[in-house]
Design a protein around this motif. Structure first.
Motif, PDB file in Angstrom:
ATOM      1  N   PRO A 172       0.786  -1.550   0.194  1.00 32.61           N
ATOM      2  CA  PRO A 172      -0.252   0.112  -0.297  1.00 32.61           C
ATOM      3  C   PRO A 172       0.820   1.511   0.231  1.00 32.61           C
ATOM      4  CG  PRO A 172      -0.656  -1.409   1.767  1.00 32.61           C
ATOM      5  CD  PRO A 172       0.532  -2.369   1.251  1.00 32.61           C
ATOM      6  N   GLY A 173       0.458   2.180  -1.068  1.00 30.77           N
ATOM      7  CA  GLY A 173       0.865   3.935  -0.922  1.00 30.77           C
ATOM      8  C   GLY A 173       2.525   3.438  -2.076  1.00 30.77           C
TER       9      GLY A 173
ATOM     10  N   VAL B 285       6.686   6.328  -3.542  1.00 26.79           N
ATOM     11  CA  VAL B 285       5.244   6.294  -2.343  1.00 26.79           C
ATOM     12  C   VAL B 285       5.050   7.229  -1.653  1.00 26.79           C
ATOM     13  CG1 VAL B 285       7.315   4.280  -1.224  1.00 26.79           C
ATOM     14  CG2 VAL B 285       7.108   6.858  -0.212  1.00 26.79           C
ATOM     15  N   GLU B 286       3.930   7.516  -1.564  1.00 29.17           N
ATOM     16  CA  GLU B 286       3.214   8.422  -1.376  1.00 29.17           C
ATOM     17  C   GLU B 286       3.320   9.538  -0.238  1.00 29.17           C
ATOM     18  OE1 GLU B 286      -1.323   6.752  -1.058  1.00 29.17           O
ATOM     19  OE2 GLU B 286      -1.147   6.198  -3.452  1.00 29.17           O
TER      20      GLU B 286
ATOM     21  N   CYS C  50       4.592   4.407   4.491  1.00 32.83           N
ATOM     22  CA  CYS C  50       4.545   3.705   3.724  1.00 32.83           C
ATOM     23  C   CYS C  50       5.514   3.063   3.575  1.00 32.83           C
ATOM     24  CB  CYS C  50       3.639   4.190   1.951  1.00 32.83           C
ATOM     25  SG  CYS C  50       2.353   4.819   2.431  1.00 32.83           S
TER      26      CYS C  50
END
Length: 88
Positions: free
Chosen positions: A27-28, A53-54, A58
């Motif tokens: 995720p991310g 990554v966001e 993350c």
């Protein structure tokens, strides 16, 4: 790995190909790629693996440990914050 010659790039890409599907499933994680490492706001002459990554959170598990190694088969791994690309 400071040399950007095609063989070093190829070797880094082969190593990344082994884990890219797993890493991009976290995720991310936006992207993973073989790229020049950045230093002082500019691309340098050192080869690395970039994980975008966001949010840097993350890249860590619940205990705060990195989900990614510092190196992958001798190539440094960098984690950078970025956004999803847009089609403007």
């Amino acid at each position: 790995m400071t040399n950007l010659d095609p063989e070093n790039v190829r070797m880094a890409q082969v190593a990344l190909d082994k884990v890219a599907r797993v890493w991009t499933s976290f995720p991310g994680v936006i992207s993973v790629e073989v790229a020049r490492r950045w230093k002082d706001g500019a691309p340098g002459d050192e080869l690395g693996i970039r994980i975008t990554v966001e949010d840097t959170a993350c890249a860590r598990d619940e205990a705060g440990n990195s989900l990614f190694p510092q190196q992958l088969e001798g190539t440094p791994v960098d984690i950078v914050k970025g956004g999803q690309p847009s089609l403007e």
